[in-house]
Design an enzyme around this catalytic site. Structure first.
Site, mmCIF file in Angstrom:
data_model
loop_
_atom_site.group_PDB
_atom_site.id
_atom_site.type_symbol
_atom_site.label_atom_id
_atom_site.label_comp_id
_atom_site.label_asym_id
_atom_site.label_seq_id
_atom_site.Cartn_x
_atom_site.Cartn_y
_atom_site.Cartn_z
ATOM 1 C CE LYS A 121 -4.380 -1.602 1.757
ATOM 2 N NZ LYS A 121 -5.449 -1.432 2.718
ATOM 3 C CE LYS A 205 -6.191 -8.119 -1.639
ATOM 4 N NZ LYS A 205 -5.981 -7.621 -0.292
ATOM 5 C CE LYS A 208 -12.660 -3.226 0.635
ATOM 6 N NZ LYS A 208 -13.357 -3.553 1.725
#
Ligand code: TYM
Length: 344
Positions: A121, A205, A208
């Site tokens: 991230k 993966k 969202k």
């Protein structure tokens, strides 16, 4: 030893969380939410919409607000029962943030630096990541341990965070000499689809936050959108294998068959016995039908619930109060263990 004793932790209490960012995906559903529902028959369950975690990356306030209600509606539509269990958004119970601070002082920088999700991230420019993103797993540990919960149903990607939570619990119990005060957490990684992958790239993966909406199925998608996304999903030219060994170097085939197995309540081996040898054209139609049949009643119920936002808010507020009643004595005990002058 402190010489003091504290009440034993509950023998079995379930906690899990989900972020209110963007739309929920089929990955969230198959990897987590769907497994949360049957646990309600056996255990006391707390399910939390983790808005404090969400703001470790900037969120538009209006979008965060809408997503929180949407996740609440989705969870209820999937079968979470807020009358018998506890459903709330994290910021309603400030005990999570307080315990997270204590855990910031327990967890080591080295442990946090090894978290793969932080690395993903934060990307290349770690200096610009929020401090909250770095200590994110400490808040996760606090979410669970504020209730001394010990069973946590999650998808595969959260396993490393739960291992870190166990390290925090161990170090706390050891340093303050309160053996067993915080229980050992058992990660429940259940079902066939513990890691649902992107429809555009079987090695990534389903998420969202992926910029391409075609990479995922959202719980808000219409039947037409679901069918279109599956039709356009990346595949390879070979027919489906008849045994799982044939998935080697075929991540897209593995992913689509795993999704099919999960949606039709079969093992991957049984799904392959049914669809092995088919070409992707036919299989994709079958998969789209299964996905629509499974998801459209959920989407319909979610939309019905969303028509009454005041009712959703009232449900969350009630859940927040019930949650706080459970964590308040734990936090009082923790202040006592730490040696704070406190009034309970
Ligand atoms: P989040 O919001 O990213 O995801 C919620 C749940 O969905 C699972 N999941 C998946 N499972 C399979 N395949 C996928 N592609 C997929 N994508 C998501 C996740 O594993 C998760 O179980 N940090 C957590 C939320 C959290 C939490 C907690 C969880 C906060 N506090 C305490 C457990 C206990 C998160 O970001 O999940």
């Amino acid at each position: 030893m402190t010489g003091k004793s504290y009440p034993a932790a509950p023998t079995a209490r379930v906690f899990s969380g989900i972020q209110p960012t963007g739309h929920l995906t089929l990955g969230n559903y198959l990897g987590a939410i769907r497994n949360w529902v049957p646990l309600q028959r056996e255990f006391e369950c707390l399910y939390c919409i983790v808005d404090l975690h969400a703001i470790t990356m900037f969120q538009e306030p209006a979008a965060l607000h809408a997503a929180t209600r949407q996740v609440a509606a989705a969870l209820i539509a999937c079968g979470i029962d807020p009358t018998r269990h506890i459903l709330f958004n994290q910021s309603l119970n400030p005990d999570h943030a307080e315990l997270a601070w204590y855990f910031n002082c327990v967890a080591r920088m080295g442990w946090l630096s090894r978290m793969t999700q932080f690395k993903e991230k934060a990307g290349k420019d770690r200096e610009r990541a929020s401090a909250g993103l770095f200590v994110y797993p400490n808040l996760m540990a606090a979410d669970i341990l504020a209730y001394r919960a010990n069973r946590v149903p999650v998808g595969e990607d959260q396993k490393q965070h739960l291992e870190l939570a166990n390290s925090i619990a161990d170090k706390f119990n050891h340093d303050w000499e309160v053996p067993g005060y915080f229980p050992e957490i058992d990660p429940l990684i259940l079902g066939e689809a513990t890691r649902v992958m992107s429809l555009r790239d079987g090695t990534k993966k389903m998420s969202k936050s992926d910029p391409s909406d075609m990479s995922r199925i959202n719980l808000t998608d219409t039947a037409d959108q679901i069918a279109q996304k599956i039709r356009k999903a990346k595949t390879d030219p070979e027919p489906l294998p008849t045994e799982a060994a044939g998935f080697e170097n075929r991540p897209e085939a593995r992913n689509l068959v795993t999704i099919y197995a999960a949606l039709t309540d079969k093992s991957v081996a049984d799904a392959l016995a049914e669809v092995g040898g088919q070409g992707f054209g036919d299989f994709k139609k079958q998969l789209a039908d299964a996905a629509v049949a499974h998801l459209s009643p959920i989407t319909e119920e979610m939309n019905r619930l969303l028509a009454d936002p005041a009712e959703i808010d009232a449900t969350l507020f009630k859940g927040g109060e019930k949650a706080r009643a459970l964590s308040r004595p734990v936090l009082a005990q923790v202040r006592d263990i730490l040696g704070f002058v406190h009034s309970g």
